[in-house]
Design an enzyme around this catalytic site. Sequence first.
Site, PDB file in Angstrom:
ATOM      1  N   CYS A  30      -3.706  -3.694  -0.207  1.00 16.74           N
ATOM      2  CA  CYS A  30      -3.314  -3.756  -1.625  1.00 16.74           C
ATOM      3  C   CYS A  30      -2.746  -5.121  -2.031  1.00 16.74           C
ATOM      4  CB  CYS A  30      -2.302  -2.668  -1.933  1.00 16.74           C
ATOM      5  SG  CYS A  30      -1.028  -2.447  -0.682  1.00 16.74           S
ATOM      6  N   HIS A  39       2.871  -3.625  -7.165  1.00 16.63           N
ATOM      7  CA  HIS A  39       3.306  -4.722  -6.297  1.00 16.63           C
ATOM      8  C   HIS A  39       3.416  -5.999  -7.126  1.00 16.63           C
ATOM      9  CE1 HIS A  39       2.863  -2.200  -2.930  1.00 16.63           C
ATOM     10  NE2 HIS A  39       1.812  -2.717  -2.332  1.00 16.63           N
TER      11      HIS A  39
END
Lengths: 348, 348
Positions: free
Chosen positions: B130, B249
């Site tokens: 990710c 994130h």
Amino acid sequence: MSQGYIVAVVGATGAVGQKIIEKLVERNFPYSTLKLLASKNSAGKQVEVNGTSYTIEEATPDSFEGVDVAFFSAGGAISKALAKEASNRGAIVIDNTSAFRMDKDTPLVVPEVNKQALHEQKGIIANPNCSTIQMVCALEPIRQHYGLNKVIVSTYQAVSGAGAAAIQELTVQSEAIQEKNPEPQILPVKSAEKHYPIAGNVIPQIDVFETDGFTFEEHKMMNETKKIMSMPELSIAATCVRVPVVTGHSESVYIEVDKENVTLNDIKEVLSSAKGITVQDKPEQQHYPMPYFAEDKDDVFVGRIRKDPSSDKGFHMWIVSDNLLKGAALNSIQIAEALIEEGILKEV
Amino acid sequence: MSQGYIVAVVGATGAVGQKIIEKLVERNFPYSTLKLLASKNSAGKQVEVNGTSYTIEEATPDSFEGVDVAFFSAGGAISKALAKEASNRGAIVIDNTSAFRMDKDTPLVVPEVNKQALHEQKGIIANPNCSTIQMVCALEPIRQHYGLNKVIVSTYQAVSGAGAAAIQELTVQSEAIQEKNPEPQILPVKSAEKHYPIAGNVIPQIDVFETDGFTFEEHKMMNETKKIMSMPELSIAATCVRVPVVTGHSESVYIEVDKENVTLNDIKEVLSSAKGITVQDKPEQQHYPMPYFAEDKDDVFVGRIRKDPSSDKGFHMWIVSDNLLKGAALNSIQIAEALIEEGILKEV
């Protein structure tokens, strides 16, 4: 108690002011009289310090008559209005705001790094920004041994750096985190047009933006580091970010040293023997600094020290410290202690 | 619905598996049959997808008979056990674990960056980590125009990257944040000896440590970026940190380009016209990416783009994306869509 300094604390009811009072007592700072000053709003409040009850007084120019040392942490506007009034009356001012930090006649001091700058004081000494202090504590011993060329830092800063209202904002939002309906009013900057939630979020803005796209907080880190370390040419860049943590600033720091063939162990040894630093760096035992565990501790914690995979002179590290202590109150007291050691504050 | 692919989702009850199913429907992926597979524990559960009820089946080698495309997101062990079984039965596997990412016969693909690598597939295609995906989406358009020499990244990673149990851990701790008595059991790594609180904390450990002091997560970012961008010599270093954010994130990224005299506007323009990227960069309006606002959005958000104050070729930026979407489920679906566009998955 008649032998000792007359000490004033301006902003005595604030988060940093409270810590300054705590640390004065804890470190047996030689005061004979304590004057607790604040804004008109707080005047008249009673505060207990080490078993004695004190009344908070409104800070005015005349408050500083006879004062030897005055700690200021009531915001830049109060410092601009009153710090010179205090120093004109003979007090040495230790100012914890950004008001005088970049003033060329004001030393900007972290005692472990540039205690000698205290001798150039003209009545006001500036305490650097919290995020700067903890970083220069780690950079200076490395610079002394191996030189320093480049610094790139990304911060993970706690909300207590934005004051008691910001702590309250995070607490309320954390309790309501599942509902996702906070009403932010303080962060990132109280005076700014827009406010964003901090619980469950990270905000890449601390203080206001300047024209080059860096924030004032980022400029503080860059400019103050150069000034404290006397390295006007240092290549340094900062990205400052607020995270949902109450106390304890963390920093991911990349540096390049001057000398060749510096090893990871060289860096670790230099940091391990530096004053005020605790190296927490045993990855195999998951031993590294974290804000949760740095709260209420005096030291600057350094860990995750690694050699850069591609730059021979590059190293990475992770620096954590209590932003209200070494980042503010403790460093201010240490400046006062250094003034005594250096004979600048005459013994009484 | 008889015209379309037979699609299997392995790990259909997990956080990423659920997002894969959502995105298959939302993007009208041409499936005729959906096989929802999971571990024995979840077998028998009923799941509703776009108005149709499905029964979760246990994933076994025979589950993949006749399957055209199989999405795997049930952990590295399941992928190692079953991905080759699936591809041997004629399915193209799109694997969202780290099991095959660095395998030289397995393309590691972010369609905006290296779609052409799909033509080298031998039955398994790996979906990158990710934190890597969102970064390379921003780096690639810059590299294409101005070259790329150096990358230093510090991450602010959400807990959903560690699964549903980690989300629950943060939620419980956030509700009890004032009491300071959480009992951490999941983070930083479930299998590790020590666990630390994440509410009110940041943890500079994601995944396990390797002998050079970097974590496996940091190695993933460094190695996967080199592989996806076909830049084995790229100077890149990562510091990966978990923050108390559920989803999204964030990354503070420093880069150095190859070419001289590249301006801030050059970088902004190249990013603004890149596919899958939304530039959010109006500091004067406090407009910048934040995870709170990136949740459930498909794009990679880039802002806080600044020229380094001392390096002519250096730039800083702030990259945010939903780690479960472009960081996982969405990128996997986009790989499948690209397989159709490129004629690798034959039209049915």
